[in-house]
Design an enzyme around this catalytic site. Sequence first.
Site, PDB file in Angstrom:
ATOM      1  N   GLY A   1       0.674  -1.057  -0.339  1.00  0.00           N
ATOM      2  CA  GLY A   1      -0.126  -0.503   0.458  1.00  0.00           C
ATOM      3  C   GLY A   1       0.900   1.263  -0.168  1.00  0.00           C
ATOM      4  O   GLY A   1       1.951   1.343   0.296  1.00  0.00           O
TER       5      GLY A   1
ATOM      6  N   LEU B   1      -5.744  12.149  11.827  1.00  0.00           N
ATOM      7  CA  LEU B   1      -7.425  12.803  12.768  1.00  0.00           C
ATOM      8  C   LEU B   1      -7.677  11.395  13.436  1.00  0.00           C
ATOM      9  O   LEU B   1      -8.551  10.983  12.512  1.00  0.00           O
ATOM     10  CB  LEU B   1      -7.540  13.781  11.731  1.00  0.00           C
ATOM     11  N   GLY B   2      -7.670  11.558  15.004  1.00  0.00           N
ATOM     12  CA  GLY B   2      -8.145  10.198  15.488  1.00  0.00           C
ATOM     13  C   GLY B   2      -9.679  10.959  15.590  1.00  0.00           C
ATOM     14  O   GLY B   2      -9.845  12.058  15.858  1.00  0.00           O
TER      15      GLY B   2
ATOM     16  N   ASP C   1      -8.468   8.376  11.105  1.00  0.00           N
ATOM     17  CA  ASP C   1      -8.719   7.341  11.679  1.00  0.00           C
ATOM     18  C   ASP C   1     -10.203   7.139  11.973  1.00  0.00           C
ATOM     19  O   ASP C   1     -10.442   8.214  12.811  1.00  0.00           O
ATOM     20  CB  ASP C   1      -7.949   6.800  12.422  1.00  0.00           C
TER      21      ASP C   1
ATOM     22  N   TYR D   1     -17.214   3.364  16.208  1.00  0.00           N
ATOM     23  CA  TYR D   1     -17.065   4.882  15.795  1.00  0.00           C
ATOM     24  C   TYR D   1     -18.356   5.285  15.872  1.00  0.00           C
ATOM     25  O   TYR D   1     -18.889   6.320  15.922  1.00  0.00           O
ATOM     26  CB  TYR D   1     -16.041   5.307  15.235  1.00  0.00           C
TER      27      TYR D   1
ATOM     28  N   LYS E   1     -11.682   0.028  11.084  1.00  0.00           N
ATOM     29  CA  LYS E   1     -11.045  -1.053  12.271  1.00  0.00           C
ATOM     30  C   LYS E   1     -12.784  -2.651  11.844  1.00  0.00           C
ATOM     31  O   LYS E   1     -13.844  -1.431  11.805  1.00  0.00           O
ATOM     32  CB  LYS E   1     -11.411  -0.931  13.749  1.00  0.00           C
TER      33      LYS E   1
ATOM     34  N   HIS F   1     -10.097  -5.134  15.695  1.00  0.00           N
ATOM     35  CA  HIS F   1     -10.474  -3.383  15.919  1.00  0.00           C
ATOM     36  C   HIS F   1     -10.089  -3.774  17.425  1.00  0.00           C
ATOM     37  O   HIS F   1      -8.928  -3.324  18.580  1.00  0.00           O
ATOM     38  CB  HIS F   1     -11.401  -3.477  16.845  1.00  0.00           C
TER      39      HIS F   1
END
Length: 328
Positions: free
Chosen positions: A13, A21-22, A47, A52, A81, A114
């Site tokens: 990749g 950025l979380g 991310d 989430y 994830k 995750h």
Amino acid sequence: MAATKTALPMLMGKPMPLVGLGTFLSKPGEVEKAVSVAIDVGYRHIDTARGYMNEKEIGNALDESIKAGKVTRDEMFITTKLTGGSAVPHRVRQQTEDSLKCLKTSYIDLLLIHFPVAMSDCRLDNNPPEYMPFDTDGAPMCIETDFMDTYKEMEKLVDEGLVKALGISNFNVAQVRRVWDESRIKPCNLQVECHVWFQQNELVELCNEKGITVSAYAPIGSPGSAAMRGRDADDTPLKDPIVVKIAERLSKTPAQVLLRYLVQRGVIVLPKSVTQSRIESNFQLFDFSLSGADMDNLRSLDRDLRLFDFKFIKHEKTINHPLFPWPL
């Protein structure tokens, strides 16, 4: 002299930007704006995760920025994830396809498991889906699915071009070694909690040896989640006298010092914020360097203190689960 490297090569990749950025715990309605601001600032790494529940907002922001000519999809690095029930092997394809739809993209740059323990998918089709269901006794509905079965399904997605690279999150040393040894497509990234109070030296060394990049969540000690974890808001690496002293000398913020420390260790950082000024400040890490003495002083702050201990899944029904990555 400041380092100029802003991304790390991966085993496959595209290179992974050192600052992402979380988006964990970002409130609905805030994430889309935060991602748009981050892209304008210069972030090229976002991310997220199924659990989430913000992939749609991220997809909207990404799509709008691309259409506005601010960035191309190829310039962006998107990580998501498979959380809880979405990590059940027979759900991997469907959940990834749903991520692609939400993110408005034809491929995901990096797909992670995750957590090594999967959970039941019995409520995954609810609206909204429950990625981490609990039973009537309050016990998390963990299952004993082997994470390698999940990983093998993920490998098929790489073969088809839907995913460009694979990785894992919250795995311990033995589990990382097992994935490495048993996989056909090697893991390219490990995402774990990592900050000056919890430096994860053994895991970082193992990943460096294998060529696996390491991403740090909670890289400044996650001050925003202190209350959730029952900790005093002032009990944070940001207030440590050594960190504050270095920051004052360099005319930087304590957060910038903590992030730069990890970047100089070759660790990718994922600071989370929805505040424009902090999003901007957290990205300004490449115009200064920490001295050898600074690095030594920050290295000495390691307390082996895990802030995200996942004790919310501790229950007599699950405490002996064979795949938990650390003692609960």
